[in-house]
Design a protein around this motif. Structure first.
Motif, PDB file in Angstrom:
ATOM      1  N   PHE A  96       0.850  -1.183   0.000  1.00  7.71           N
ATOM      2  CA  PHE A  96       0.000   0.000   0.000  1.00  7.71           C
ATOM      3  C   PHE A  96       0.890   1.238   0.000  1.00  7.71           C
ATOM      4  O   PHE A  96       1.760   1.377   0.862  1.00  7.71           O
ATOM      5  N   LEU A  97       0.652   2.131  -0.938  1.00 13.50           N
ATOM      6  CA  LEU A  97       1.396   3.378  -1.035  1.00 13.50           C
ATOM      7  C   LEU A  97       0.571   4.476  -0.384  1.00 13.50           C
ATOM      8  O   LEU A  97      -0.604   4.660  -0.706  1.00 13.50           O
ATOM      9  N   VAL A  98       1.200   5.195   0.553  1.00 15.38           N
ATOM     10  CA  VAL A  98       0.525   6.245   1.319  1.00 15.38           C
ATOM     11  C   VAL A  98       1.260   7.560   1.085  1.00 15.38           C
ATOM     12  O   VAL A  98       2.483   7.635   1.252  1.00 15.38           O
ATOM     13  N   GLY A  99       0.511   8.593   0.711  1.00 10.94           N
ATOM     14  CA  GLY A  99       1.101   9.901   0.459  1.00 10.94           C
ATOM     15  C   GLY A  99       1.488  10.621   1.738  1.00 10.94           C
ATOM     16  O   GLY A  99       1.163  10.197   2.852  1.00 10.94           O
ATOM     17  N   ARG A 100       2.151  11.746   1.566  1.00  3.57           N
ATOM     18  CA  ARG A 100       2.640  12.535   2.706  1.00  3.57           C
ATOM     19  C   ARG A 100       1.523  13.042   3.606  1.00  3.57           C
ATOM     20  O   ARG A 100       1.747  13.369   4.756  1.00  3.57           O
ATOM     21  N   ASN A 101       0.308  13.089   3.066  1.00  3.46           N
ATOM     22  CA  ASN A 101      -0.835  13.565   3.843  1.00  3.46           C
ATOM     23  C   ASN A 101      -1.543  12.450   4.605  1.00  3.46           C
ATOM     24  O   ASN A 101      -2.567  12.680   5.251  1.00  3.46           O
ATOM     25  N   GLY A 102      -1.013  11.228   4.533  1.00  4.88           N
ATOM     26  CA  GLY A 102      -1.602  10.110   5.268  1.00  4.88           C
ATOM     27  C   GLY A 102      -2.704   9.378   4.535  1.00  4.88           C
ATOM     28  O   GLY A 102      -3.287   8.440   5.073  1.00  4.88           O
ATOM     29  N   GLU A 103      -2.989   9.781   3.309  1.00  6.09           N
ATOM     30  CA  GLU A 103      -4.042   9.124   2.528  1.00  6.09           C
ATOM     31  C   GLU A 103      -3.461   7.972   1.715  1.00  6.09           C
ATOM     32  O   GLU A 103      -2.392   8.100   1.127  1.00  6.09           O
ATOM     33  N   VAL A 104      -4.203   6.873   1.652  1.00  8.86           N
ATOM     34  CA  VAL A 104      -3.771   5.710   0.883  1.00  8.86           C
ATOM     35  C   VAL A 104      -3.971   6.020  -0.602  1.00  8.86           C
ATOM     36  O   VAL A 104      -5.081   6.315  -1.034  1.00  8.86           O
ATOM     37  N   VAL A 105      -2.889   5.970  -1.371  1.00  7.00           N
ATOM     38  CA  VAL A 105      -2.893   6.356  -2.770  1.00  7.00           C
ATOM     39  C   VAL A 105      -3.141   5.174  -3.700  1.00  7.00           C
ATOM     40  O   VAL A 105      -3.892   5.268  -4.660  1.00  7.00           O
ATOM     41  N   LYS A 106      -2.500   4.044  -3.417  1.00  2.00           N
ATOM     42  CA  LYS A 106      -2.580   2.909  -4.334  1.00  2.00           C
ATOM     43  C   LYS A 106      -2.287   1.604  -3.606  1.00  2.00           C
ATOM     44  O   LYS A 106      -1.562   1.585  -2.625  1.00  2.00           O
ATOM     45  N   ARG A 107      -2.846   0.546  -4.136  1.00  2.00           N
ATOM     46  CA  ARG A 107      -2.594  -0.818  -3.655  1.00  2.00           C
ATOM     47  C   ARG A 107      -1.926  -1.588  -4.790  1.00  2.00           C
ATOM     48  O   ARG A 107      -2.361  -1.507  -5.944  1.00  2.00           O
ATOM     49  N   TYR A 108      -0.879  -2.339  -4.444  1.00  2.00           N
ATOM     50  CA  TYR A 108      -0.153  -3.131  -5.427  1.00  2.00           C
ATOM     51  C   TYR A 108      -0.241  -4.603  -5.054  1.00  2.00           C
ATOM     52  O   TYR A 108      -0.103  -4.967  -3.891  1.00  2.00           O
ATOM     53  N   ALA A 109      -0.393  -5.445  -6.059  1.00  2.00           N
ATOM     54  CA  ALA A 109      -0.450  -6.893  -5.866  1.00  2.00           C
ATOM     55  C   ALA A 109       0.919  -7.422  -5.447  1.00  2.00           C
ATOM     56  O   ALA A 109       1.945  -6.775  -5.687  1.00  2.00           O
ATOM     57  N   PRO A 110       0.962  -8.604  -4.833  1.00  2.00           N
ATOM     58  CA  PRO A 110       2.238  -9.212  -4.445  1.00  2.00           C
ATOM     59  C   PRO A 110       3.209  -9.362  -5.608  1.00  2.00           C
ATOM     60  O   PRO A 110       4.422  -9.298  -5.418  1.00  2.00           O
ATOM     61  N   THR A 111       2.694  -9.560  -6.805  1.00  2.00           N
ATOM     62  CA  THR A 111       3.557  -9.745  -7.970  1.00  2.00           C
ATOM     63  C   THR A 111       4.229  -8.449  -8.420  1.00  2.00           C
ATOM     64  O   THR A 111       5.196  -8.497  -9.187  1.00  2.00           O
ATOM     65  N   ALA A 112       3.755  -7.307  -7.963  1.00  2.00           N
ATOM     66  CA  ALA A 112       4.378  -6.025  -8.318  1.00  2.00           C
ATOM     67  C   ALA A 112       5.690  -5.902  -7.552  1.00  2.00           C
ATOM     68  O   ALA A 112       5.703  -5.867  -6.328  1.00  2.00           O
ATOM     69  N   THR A 113       6.773  -5.868  -8.284  1.00  2.00           N
ATOM     70  CA  THR A 113       8.090  -5.781  -7.642  1.00  2.00           C
ATOM     71  C   THR A 113       8.349  -4.348  -7.177  1.00  2.00           C
ATOM     72  O   THR A 113       7.763  -3.400  -7.713  1.00  2.00           O
ATOM     73  N   PRO A 114       9.237  -4.186  -6.204  1.00  2.00           N
ATOM     74  CA  PRO A 114       9.602  -2.830  -5.779  1.00  2.00           C
ATOM     75  C   PRO A 114      10.090  -1.980  -6.960  1.00  2.00           C
ATOM     76  O   PRO A 114       9.750  -0.795  -7.053  1.00  2.00           O
ATOM     77  N   GLU A 115      10.829  -2.582  -7.873  1.00  2.00           N
ATOM     78  CA  GLU A 115      11.335  -1.851  -9.035  1.00  2.00           C
ATOM     79  C   GLU A 115      10.187  -1.373  -9.928  1.00  2.00           C
ATOM     80  O   GLU A 115      10.239  -0.281 -10.487  1.00  2.00           O
ATOM     81  N   SER A 116       9.149  -2.193 -10.060  1.00  2.00           N
ATOM     82  CA  SER A 116       8.035  -1.837 -10.947  1.00  2.00           C
ATOM     83  C   SER A 116       7.153  -0.739 -10.362  1.00  2.00           C
ATOM     84  O   SER A 116       6.504  -0.024 -11.124  1.00  2.00           O
ATOM     85  N   ILE A 117       7.133  -0.600  -9.054  1.00  3.68           N
ATOM     86  CA  ILE A 117       6.282   0.438  -8.455  1.00  3.68           C
ATOM     87  C   ILE A 117       7.035   1.748  -8.219  1.00  3.68           C
ATOM     88  O   ILE A 117       6.416   2.759  -7.931  1.00  3.68           O
ATOM     89  N   GLU A 118       8.342   1.718  -8.383  1.00  2.00           N
ATOM     90  CA  GLU A 118       9.138   2.924  -8.139  1.00  2.00           C
ATOM     91  C   GLU A 118       8.643   4.135  -8.942  1.00  2.00           C
ATOM     92  O   GLU A 118       8.499   5.220  -8.374  1.00  2.00           O
ATOM     93  N   PRO A 119       8.341   4.006 -10.234  1.00  3.57           N
ATOM     94  CA  PRO A 119       7.864   5.174 -10.976  1.00  3.57           C
ATOM     95  C   PRO A 119       6.583   5.785 -10.395  1.00  3.57           C
ATOM     96  O   PRO A 119       6.386   6.999 -10.462  1.00  3.57           O
TER      97      PRO A 119
END
Length: 164
Positions: free
Chosen positions: A129-152
């Protein structure tokens, strides 16, 4: 409601308020030591080291609900993560992410960003789960999403002054 209203326990047993991460970009991940996705620890650590000075913090929450893939004690988890992957990002005590004993943090994350077809259930270890600086949940990524693929997807949130 936002992420800052929750308390969690570290692997060492200390209670931490997520309010202490206010203003940071968070990547929250349910992790496990004996999972096919366990090698993602290396990518998560690399991501953390690359972007921590820009405000990224990765929070790892061990979970044993998927195939018994995190059977160890907190001490064993710490030892494994340190010796095998040199993990330096914060790790927390084992939690449940589904079912009757779902940790309140994960109940919130799942309701804020449901998965495929609106399902709130976590399907496996290394859901992110990606959370922005304001504390809001921005996006959910599946287990198959690698750290490299979510970096952008997280880079724009690290831009100074970015609210998201």
């Amino acid at each position: 409601m936002n992420i800052y209203e929750f308390e969690v326990r570290t692997l060492e047993g200390e209670t931490v308020r997520l309010d202490g991460y206010r203003g940071k970009v968070l990547l929250i991940v349910n992790v496990a030591s004996r999972c096919g996705f366990t090698p993602q620890y290396a990518g998560l650590e690399a991501l953390y080291r690359r972007h921590r000075n820009a405000g990224l913090v990765i929070l790892g929450f061990p979970c044993n609900q998927f195939g018994g893939q995190e059977p160890g004690s907190e001490t064993e988890i710490r030892r494994f993560c340190s010796s095998r992957y040199e993990v330096s990002f914060p790790l927390f005590a084992k939690i449940e992410v589904n079912g009757e004993h779902t940790h309140p943090l994960y109940a919130y994350l799942k309701s804020a960003q449901p998965g495929l077809l609106g399902s709130e259930a976590i399907k496996w270890n290394f859901t992110k789960f990606l959370v922005g600086r304001n504390g809001e949940v921005v996006k959910r990524y599946a287990p198959t999403a690698t750290p490299e693929s979510i970096e952008p997807g997280l880079l724009p949130l690290l831009t100074v002054g970015s609210g998201g």
